[in-house]
Motif scaffolding. Structure first.
Motif, PDB file in Angstrom:
ATOM      1  N   GLU A   1       0.835  -1.211   0.000  1.00  0.00           N
ATOM      2  CA  GLU A   1       0.000   0.000   0.000  1.00  0.00           C
ATOM      3  C   GLU A   1       0.868   1.260   0.000  1.00  0.00           C
ATOM      4  O   GLU A   1       0.534   2.249  -0.650  1.00  0.00           O
ATOM      5  CB  GLU A   1      -0.936  -0.010   1.210  1.00  0.00           C
ATOM      6  CG  GLU A   1      -2.012  -1.074   1.103  1.00  0.00           C
ATOM      7  CD  GLU A   1      -2.779  -1.296   2.406  1.00  0.00           C
ATOM      8  OE1 GLU A   1      -2.400  -0.703   3.445  1.00  0.00           O
ATOM      9  OE2 GLU A   1      -3.746  -2.090   2.386  1.00  0.00           O
TER      10      GLU A   1
ATOM     11  N   VAL B   1       2.247   1.696  -3.622  1.00  0.00           N
ATOM     12  CA  VAL B   1       1.275   1.378  -4.668  1.00  0.00           C
ATOM     13  C   VAL B   1       1.429   2.268  -5.912  1.00  0.00           C
ATOM     14  O   VAL B   1       1.248   1.802  -7.044  1.00  0.00           O
ATOM     15  CB  VAL B   1      -0.181   1.428  -4.126  1.00  0.00           C
ATOM     16  CG1 VAL B   1      -0.585   2.839  -3.752  1.00  0.00           C
ATOM     17  CG2 VAL B   1      -1.148   0.801  -5.108  1.00  0.00           C
ATOM     18  N   ASP B   2       1.767   3.531  -5.745  1.00  0.00           N
ATOM     19  CA  ASP B   2       1.863   4.438  -6.891  1.00  0.00           C
ATOM     20  C   ASP B   2       3.283   4.578  -7.437  1.00  0.00           C
ATOM     21  O   ASP B   2       3.522   5.373  -8.339  1.00  0.00           O
ATOM     22  CB  ASP B   2       1.346   5.827  -6.509  1.00  0.00           C
ATOM     23  CG  ASP B   2      -0.149   5.809  -6.199  1.00  0.00           C
ATOM     24  OD1 ASP B   2      -0.871   5.038  -6.858  1.00  0.00           O
ATOM     25  OD2 ASP B   2      -0.578   6.552  -5.294  1.00  0.00           O
ATOM     26  N   LEU B   3       4.209   3.810  -6.884  1.00  0.00           N
ATOM     27  CA  LEU B   3       5.609   3.928  -7.301  1.00  0.00           C
ATOM     28  C   LEU B   3       5.964   2.852  -8.325  1.00  0.00           C
ATOM     29  O   LEU B   3       5.441   1.746  -8.275  1.00  0.00           O
ATOM     30  CB  LEU B   3       6.534   3.817  -6.086  1.00  0.00           C
ATOM     31  CG  LEU B   3       6.316   4.864  -4.982  1.00  0.00           C
ATOM     32  CD1 LEU B   3       7.243   4.593  -3.817  1.00  0.00           C
ATOM     33  CD2 LEU B   3       6.524   6.274  -5.522  1.00  0.00           C
ATOM     34  N   GLN B   4       6.873   3.199  -9.220  1.00  0.00           N
ATOM     35  CA  GLN B   4       7.337   2.249 -10.232  1.00  0.00           C
ATOM     36  C   GLN B   4       8.864   2.118 -10.212  1.00  0.00           C
ATOM     37  O   GLN B   4       9.452   1.643 -11.180  1.00  0.00           O
ATOM     38  CB  GLN B   4       6.875   2.687 -11.628  1.00  0.00           C
ATOM     39  CG  GLN B   4       5.376   2.640 -11.818  1.00  0.00           C
ATOM     40  CD  GLN B   4       4.802   1.246 -11.636  1.00  0.00           C
ATOM     41  OE1 GLN B   4       5.411   0.249 -12.007  1.00  0.00           O
ATOM     42  NE2 GLN B   4       3.613   1.168 -11.041  1.00  0.00           N
TER      43      GLN B   4
ATOM     44  N   ARG C   1       6.854  -5.914  -5.179  1.00  0.00           N
ATOM     45  CA  ARG C   1       5.687  -6.606  -5.748  1.00  0.00           C
ATOM     46  C   ARG C   1       6.062  -8.018  -6.204  1.00  0.00           C
ATOM     47  O   ARG C   1       5.275  -8.958  -6.047  1.00  0.00           O
ATOM     48  CB  ARG C   1       5.103  -5.776  -6.897  1.00  0.00           C
ATOM     49  CG  ARG C   1       4.359  -4.540  -6.395  1.00  0.00           C
ATOM     50  CD  ARG C   1       3.586  -3.843  -7.494  1.00  0.00           C
ATOM     51  NE  ARG C   1       4.384  -2.892  -8.220  1.00  0.00           N
ATOM     52  CZ  ARG C   1       4.574  -1.621  -7.844  1.00  0.00           C
ATOM     53  NH1 ARG C   1       4.010  -1.157  -6.745  1.00  0.00           N
ATOM     54  NH2 ARG C   1       5.313  -0.817  -8.574  1.00  0.00           N
TER      55      ARG C   1
END
Length: 199
Positions: A173, A176-179, A187
């Motif tokens: 969580e 979640v918005d990170l790459q 992940r």
């Protein structure tokens, strides 16, 4: 061919460490303590001949879970600390060896400091229950990038896969918005964890 100055230094350290039961394994030194537990000593090497010692503890059963998850390097300590951090007064963070000099006195000084301040750290955390209890109680003592992984493995080893999943979910969580590389590797870890420890 003459050994490099760095090799000369590590040979001097190895000679000084041997009476304490530490044996060189690649780039680190291990002290077998029985029951799958090893004291660990590694070095940060700066410049040509500046050594910064780190004390730590390795656990075979922790390494086995890491191997099952396809992560980590065997005999990587679960916890470690720079020797200077463990020294109470006027900490010495690095030992400097002079190229071509007599390395034995500096190696002896390094090992004496390690035995005085690093070995008690190893003694304390060489008990898995003590270490696991402390890390679960103080998760902030772990670095951000290792916290979820280490807590998940600790919970799995305690037979609590639910708590392990919760630790991983909380980190999922958070990223979640990170790459970035860390988020992607987290992940992937969660995916491998679900396969290895279903339910």
């Amino acid at each position: 061919m003459r050994p490099s100055p760095k090799t000369d230094v590590l040979v001097a350290v190895d000679t000084a460490l041997r009476p304490a039961g530490f044996v060189r394994r690649g780039h680190v030194w291990l002290q077998e303590r029985g029951g799958g537990v090893s004291g660990w000593l590694g070095f940060g090497i700066a410049g040509a001949l500046d050594l910064t010692p780190l004390a730590g503890v390795c656990f075979r059963h922790y390494d086995e879970v890491c191997r099952a998850l396809g992560i980590g390097i065997p005999t990587t300590p679960v916890v470690s600390a720079p020797l200077g951090h463990l020294t109470p007064d006027k900490p010495v963070w690095k030992w400097t060896f002079t190229p071509g000099g007599d390395h034995a006195p500096v190696a002896a000084s390094l090992v004496a400091a390690f035995l005085k301040h690093g070995k008690p750290y190893i003694d304390k955390y060489a008990k898995w229950d003590t270490l696991a209890r402390e890390l679960v109680a103080k998760p902030e003592s772990l670095l951000d990038f290792e916290r979820a992984r280490k807590l998940a493995i600790i919970h799995v080893l305690a037979g609590n896969a639910g708590a392990a999943r919760e630790a991983l979910k909380k980190e999922t969580e958070r990223v979640v918005d990170l790459q970035d590389a860390y988020a992607c590797s987290h992940r992937a870890l969660v995916h491998r964890f679900e396969i290895e420890f279903p339910g």
